[in-house]
Design a protein around this motif. Structure first.
Motif, PDB file in Angstrom:
ATOM      1  N   GLU A 181       0.829  -1.202   0.000  1.00 28.41           N
ATOM      2  CA  GLU A 181       0.000   0.000   0.000  1.00 28.41           C
ATOM      3  C   GLU A 181       0.868   1.259   0.000  1.00 28.41           C
ATOM      4  O   GLU A 181       0.591   2.222  -0.725  1.00 28.41           O
ATOM      5  CB  GLU A 181      -0.913   0.000   1.224  1.00 28.41           C
ATOM      6  N   ASN A 182       1.944   1.234   0.779  1.00 21.32           N
ATOM      7  CA  ASN A 182       2.846   2.382   0.817  1.00 21.32           C
ATOM      8  C   ASN A 182       3.563   2.561  -0.517  1.00 21.32           C
ATOM      9  O   ASN A 182       3.739   3.701  -0.993  1.00 21.32           O
ATOM     10  CB  ASN A 182       3.856   2.216   1.951  1.00 21.32           C
ATOM     11  N   LEU A 183       3.972   1.466  -1.151  1.00 22.14           N
ATOM     12  CA  LEU A 183       4.579   1.550  -2.473  1.00 22.14           C
ATOM     13  C   LEU A 183       3.607   2.140  -3.491  1.00 22.14           C
ATOM     14  O   LEU A 183       3.981   2.963  -4.331  1.00 22.14           O
ATOM     15  CB  LEU A 183       5.045   0.165  -2.924  1.00 22.14           C
ATOM     16  N   ASN A 184       2.370   1.713  -3.418  1.00 19.20           N
ATOM     17  CA  ASN A 184       1.352   2.236  -4.325  1.00 19.20           C
ATOM     18  C   ASN A 184       1.166   3.738  -4.142  1.00 19.20           C
ATOM     19  O   ASN A 184       1.025   4.498  -5.120  1.00 19.20           O
ATOM     20  CB  ASN A 184       0.032   1.492  -4.105  1.00 19.20           C
ATOM     21  N   GLN A 185       1.191   4.190  -2.910  1.00 17.51           N
ATOM     22  CA  GLN A 185       1.088   5.625  -2.630  1.00 17.51           C
ATOM     23  C   GLN A 185       2.284   6.394  -3.190  1.00 17.51           C
ATOM     24  O   GLN A 185       2.178   7.583  -3.475  1.00 17.51           O
ATOM     25  CB  GLN A 185       0.986   5.846  -1.114  1.00 17.51           C
ATOM     26  N   ASN A 186       3.400   5.694  -3.361  1.00 22.58           N
ATOM     27  CA  ASN A 186       4.599   6.314  -3.920  1.00 22.58           C
ATOM     28  C   ASN A 186       4.744   6.086  -5.421  1.00 22.58           C
ATOM     29  O   ASN A 186       5.830   6.254  -5.984  1.00 22.58           O
ATOM     30  CB  ASN A 186       5.843   5.808  -3.192  1.00 22.58           C
ATOM     31  N   GLY A 187       3.648   5.701  -6.070  1.00 19.50           N
ATOM     32  CA  GLY A 187       3.630   5.650  -7.521  1.00 19.50           C
ATOM     33  C   GLY A 187       3.872   4.305  -8.159  1.00 19.50           C
ATOM     34  O   GLY A 187       3.940   4.203  -9.389  1.00 19.50           O
ATOM     35  N   TYR A 188       3.957   3.245  -7.355  1.00 19.49           N
ATOM     36  CA  TYR A 188       4.170   1.909  -7.908  1.00 19.49           C
ATOM     37  C   TYR A 188       2.829   1.215  -8.113  1.00 19.49           C
ATOM     38  O   TYR A 188       2.019   1.129  -7.187  1.00 19.49           O
ATOM     39  CB  TYR A 188       5.038   1.064  -6.971  1.00 19.49           C
ATOM     40  N   GLU A 189       2.605   0.711  -9.318  1.00 19.40           N
ATOM     41  CA  GLU A 189       1.390  -0.064  -9.585  1.00 19.40           C
ATOM     42  C   GLU A 189       1.606  -1.493  -9.083  1.00 19.40           C
ATOM     43  O   GLU A 189       2.641  -2.119  -9.367  1.00 19.40           O
ATOM     44  CB  GLU A 189       1.076  -0.060 -11.075  1.00 19.40           C
ATOM     45  N   ILE A 190       0.629  -2.006  -8.341  1.00 17.28           N
ATOM     46  CA  ILE A 190       0.738  -3.348  -7.771  1.00 17.28           C
ATOM     47  C   ILE A 190       0.086  -4.338  -8.733  1.00 17.28           C
ATOM     48  O   ILE A 190      -1.109  -4.227  -9.036  1.00 17.28           O
ATOM     49  CB  ILE A 190       0.067  -3.422  -6.388  1.00 17.28           C
ATOM     50  N   ILE A 191       0.858  -5.317  -9.199  1.00 17.01           N
ATOM     51  CA  ILE A 191       0.387  -6.246 -10.228  1.00 17.01           C
ATOM     52  C   ILE A 191       0.705  -7.677  -9.807  1.00 17.01           C
ATOM     53  O   ILE A 191       1.848  -7.993  -9.463  1.00 17.01           O
ATOM     54  CB  ILE A 191       1.065  -5.955 -11.577  1.00 17.01           C
ATOM     55  N   GLY A 192      -0.282  -8.534  -9.837  1.00 16.89           N
ATOM     56  CA  GLY A 192      -0.041  -9.948  -9.561  1.00 16.89           C
ATOM     57  C   GLY A 192       0.710 -10.598 -10.709  1.00 16.89           C
ATOM     58  O   GLY A 192       0.381 -10.378 -11.881  1.00 16.89           O
ATOM     59  N   SER A 193       1.718 -11.385 -10.393  1.00 18.94           N
ATOM     60  CA  SER A 193       2.491 -12.053 -11.437  1.00 18.94           C
ATOM     61  C   SER A 193       1.614 -12.920 -12.328  1.00 18.94           C
ATOM     62  O   SER A 193       1.835 -13.025 -13.538  1.00 18.94           O
ATOM     63  CB  SER A 193       3.584 -12.911 -10.803  1.00 18.94           C
ATOM     64  N   LYS A 194       0.595 -13.520 -11.726  1.00 18.22           N
ATOM     65  CA  LYS A 194      -0.308 -14.376 -12.507  1.00 18.22           C
ATOM     66  C   LYS A 194      -0.994 -13.591 -13.610  1.00 18.22           C
ATOM     67  O   LYS A 194      -1.236 -14.124 -14.705  1.00 18.22           O
ATOM     68  CB  LYS A 194      -1.342 -15.017 -11.584  1.00 18.22           C
TER      69      LYS A 194
END
Length: 414
Positions: free
Chosen positions: A359-372
């Motif tokens: 969640e903190n990474l997402n707030q810093n501009g990283y899109e969270i993506i499941g490898s699947k």
């Protein structure tokens, strides 16, 4: 171009070594788990499924190589086979095994060197022994980062803090010494007169921030004399070098390496475990400057981020466990929440279980993506600048490491 080249943590990845967990992970019991450096025993079938996500996503994106395949390749040479077998057997006090192992083909021999050589109950002593193996299984080998590390255009072979892991380093050295894909000169950190308590170094404690900036962890797995050896290596370079050292807690066991508290994500961002890296505590941060082959300065610094900024690397931190409370930070650090692996600038892989970190990474501009989602074609990464690829890690994390621990890169773009 050289087959070996790593001058940063985040340059585009062009080659990485992997070792999927195998029967060696299950070749232990609660009685010997502590000796094997585990606090619990893993469910291999679950760990394999989780690891398969990591291997598949890496195979999809970058060149990958399995250690077992490379080991089988070099064992086809009778000369190399004899060197490896004799070195392992003499080191572990089992010279009577040499002829038995040399009679095996390369496939079975590679398996036994990693998965363990079963003890033959052909004498009273063997019959009465509580051991199950003459050469013990390498329970930790899927953490390929520890036994060898690429530093520039050289391979530094670790001196493991625990004797049960020595054969991992031997195998890694043999692969880089003898495999035709590499054939590089390895540097072996060893001194027969020094005890492990005074001289050890493991790969998880080394991070390459830039051509002239290296980070090292000082803790239970890497000693001050181990870092002194690193200083000598850096001093051999002509240009000025800076080594930043972070002292680590001796407990809990989740602090075994620096990369469990600090990893680089991009040229301008990093992941930190805030209570150790930024907050006031008793653990020292030290800067060593090297010039013309000599140490010209050793001094304490406020923290790693401040020291890096003073050296021209102004990093924006993301926080392991988020910023809400220390309990969440502690929980996610325990489960390798700070241990991310970059396949390129701003393109990282980590466990999906550390939700507050993500969640903190997402707030810093990283899109969270499941490898699947990438593997089944639902997500195209080509138009995404910054992302975190997540894998399942409920079982793997119980082994005491994250994605960076399970990857040994040997080539990146500069």
């Amino acid at each position: 171009m050289s087959a070996i080249q790593v001058y940063s943590e985040t340059g585009d990845l062009e080659g990485v070594l992997l070792h999927p967990p195998g029967p060696e992970v299950e070749n232990m019991t609660p009685k010997n788990a502590e000796r094997a450096l585990y606090s619990d025993i893993l469910n291999l079938s679950v760990a394999r499924r989780e690891y398969n996500q990591l291997e598949c996503i890496l195979q999809h994106l970058v060149p990958t190589y399995r250690i077992m395949d490379l080991l089988k390749d070099i064992l086809r040479s009778s000369e190399i086979r004899e060197k490896i077998v004799k070195k392992a057997c003499y080191h572990e006090g089992q010279p009577l095994l040499i002829d038995r192992l040399l009679d095996l083909n390369e496939t079975i021999l590679a398996k036994q060197l990693v998965q363990g050589v079963p003890l033959e109950r052909n004498s009273l002593t063997a019959y009465l022994s509580n051991e199950h193996f003459s050469l013990r299984p390498l329970h930790n080998f899927f953490f390929t980062r520890d036994a060898a590390v690429t530093l520039g255009d050289r391979i530094l072979i670790s001196r493991m803090a625990n004797r049960v892991r020595d054969r991992e380093a031997m195998i890694m050295q043999a692969i880089f010494d003898y495999h035709p894909r590499f054939r590089v000169q390895t540097v072996h950190l060893d001194d027969g007169a020094a005890s492990r308590e005074s001289l050890s170094f493991e790969g998880g404690d080394l991070l390459i921030a830039a051509d002239n900036i290296t980070l090292a962890g000082l803790g239970t797995r890497t000693t001050s004399r181990g870092i002194d050896f690193l200083i000598k290596m850096l001093a051999e370079r002509k240009e000025k070098q800076h080594l930043l050292i972070q002292e680590l807690p001796t407990s809990p066991e989740s602090f075994i390496h620096l990369d469990m508290t600090f990893t680089l994500l991009d040229h301008d961002s990093c992941m930190i475990y805030e209570p150790l890296i930024l907050k006031s505590n008793k653990y020292q941060s030290i800067q060593i400057d090297i010039e013309n082959g000599k140490v010209v300065s050793i001094r304490n610094v406020e923290n790693l981020l401040k020291a890096l900024k003073d050296l021209g690397m102004d990093l924006k931190p993301s926080f392991c466990g988020g910023i809400k409370d220390t309990m969440t930070q502690e929980r996610e650090q325990w489960h390798s929440g700070a241990n991310f692996f970059a396949i390129g600038p701003g393109k990282i892989i980590g466990y999906n279980r550390n939700v507050h970190t993500l969640e903190n990474l997402n707030q810093n501009g990283y899109e969270i993506i499941g490898s699947k989602d990438v593997l089944n074609g639902k997500t195209d990464l080509s138009n995404i600048d910054k992302y975190v690829l997540t894998i399942d890690g409920a079982e793997l994390s119980r082994g005491g490491g994250g994605v960076r621990c399970m990857t040994m890169p040997f080539k990146r773009k500069r």
